[in-house]
Design a protein around this motif. Sequence first.
Motif, PDB file in Angstrom:
ATOM      1  N   GLN A  18       0.834  -1.201   0.000  1.00 36.82           N
ATOM      2  CA  GLN A  18       0.000   0.000   0.000  1.00 36.82           C
ATOM      3  C   GLN A  18       0.865   1.246   0.000  1.00 36.82           C
ATOM      4  O   GLN A  18       1.752   1.375   0.837  1.00 36.82           O
ATOM      5  CB  GLN A  18      -0.926   0.005   1.219  1.00 36.82           C
ATOM      6  CG  GLN A  18      -1.921  -1.143   1.224  1.00 36.82           C
ATOM      7  CD  GLN A  18      -2.912  -1.074   0.092  1.00 36.82           C
ATOM      8  OE1 GLN A  18      -3.459  -0.015  -0.213  1.00 36.82           O
ATOM      9  NE2 GLN A  18      -3.139  -2.194  -0.556  1.00 36.82           N
ATOM     10  N   ASP A  19       0.621   2.127  -0.941  1.00 39.42           N
ATOM     11  CA  ASP A  19       1.342   3.402  -1.030  1.00 39.42           C
ATOM     12  C   ASP A  19       2.857   3.200  -1.036  1.00 39.42           C
ATOM     13  O   ASP A  19       3.604   3.938  -0.381  1.00 39.42           O
ATOM     14  CB  ASP A  19       0.941   4.334   0.121  1.00 39.42           C
ATOM     15  CG  ASP A  19      -0.547   4.653   0.119  1.00 39.42           C
ATOM     16  OD1 ASP A  19      -1.106   4.836  -0.987  1.00 39.42           O
ATOM     17  OD2 ASP A  19      -1.157   4.709   1.200  1.00 39.42           O
ATOM     18  N   GLY A  20       3.308   2.158  -1.714  1.00 39.77           N
ATOM     19  CA  GLY A  20       4.734   1.898  -1.829  1.00 39.77           C
ATOM     20  C   GLY A  20       5.344   1.158  -0.655  1.00 39.77           C
ATOM     21  O   GLY A  20       6.528   0.831  -0.671  1.00 39.77           O
ATOM     22  N   ASP A  21       4.550   0.914   0.395  1.00 39.34           N
ATOM     23  CA  ASP A  21       5.044   0.193   1.565  1.00 39.34           C
ATOM     24  C   ASP A  21       4.648  -1.275   1.462  1.00 39.34           C
ATOM     25  O   ASP A  21       3.477  -1.594   1.248  1.00 39.34           O
ATOM     26  CB  ASP A  21       4.457   0.774   2.857  1.00 39.34           C
ATOM     27  CG  ASP A  21       4.964   2.171   3.146  1.00 39.34           C
ATOM     28  OD1 ASP A  21       6.125   2.464   2.794  1.00 39.34           O
ATOM     29  OD2 ASP A  21       4.197   2.963   3.713  1.00 39.34           O
ATOM     30  N   HIS A  35       3.565  -4.930   2.525  1.00 34.72           N
ATOM     31  CA  HIS A  35       2.720  -5.505   3.569  1.00 34.72           C
ATOM     32  C   HIS A  35       3.649  -6.191   4.574  1.00 34.72           C
ATOM     33  O   HIS A  35       4.725  -6.677   4.202  1.00 34.72           O
ATOM     34  CB  HIS A  35       1.771  -6.522   2.919  1.00 34.72           C
ATOM     35  CG  HIS A  35       0.740  -7.062   3.844  1.00 34.72           C
ATOM     36  ND1 HIS A  35       1.011  -8.076   4.744  1.00 34.72           N
ATOM     37  CD2 HIS A  35      -0.568  -6.741   4.012  1.00 34.72           C
ATOM     38  CE1 HIS A  35      -0.088  -8.359   5.416  1.00 34.72           C
ATOM     39  NE2 HIS A  35      -1.063  -7.554   4.991  1.00 34.72           N
TER      40      HIS A  35
END
Length: 159
Positions: A82-85, A87
Amino acid sequence: MSKIHVTTKVNGDDVEFLADPRESLLDCLRDKLDLTGAKEGCGTGDCGACSVSLDGTLVCSCLVLGVEAQGKTIETVEGMAQDGDLHPLQRKFIEHAALQCGFCTPGILVAAKNLLERNPDPTETEIRYWLAGNLCRCTGYDKIVRAVQDAAAEMRGAA
């Protein structure tokens, strides 16, 4: 044979595609939507490499017809970050070296995420049971189980 118009939600996005009535969901994801994370390992639902979540249920996408996705929600490995981060499961797989060739990894990650959504504090036996439909020929399962346990603890805030 005429194609069927399918409208579905994949990784939070509304998508549409045309599918042959005999075409698998795996082929639709890979060939029509360019989501190549799910892999075809066996084509018979025995290896789990093509695992995705369909309306919250873990399925082998090689055994589901693409037209069955009509009006449903699909989650693939591509939707985990999510958003480049990454999981927590993805990060822990890297930290624990729970992958080698990576062919099975997307299916195992989707299966593990599906487990943790149902049971945020699984025992080792429950993890092994839940992942029994996912075959890995490279890593062995201990590192995978440890990565899932560690991710579960982090996600519960216990880490």
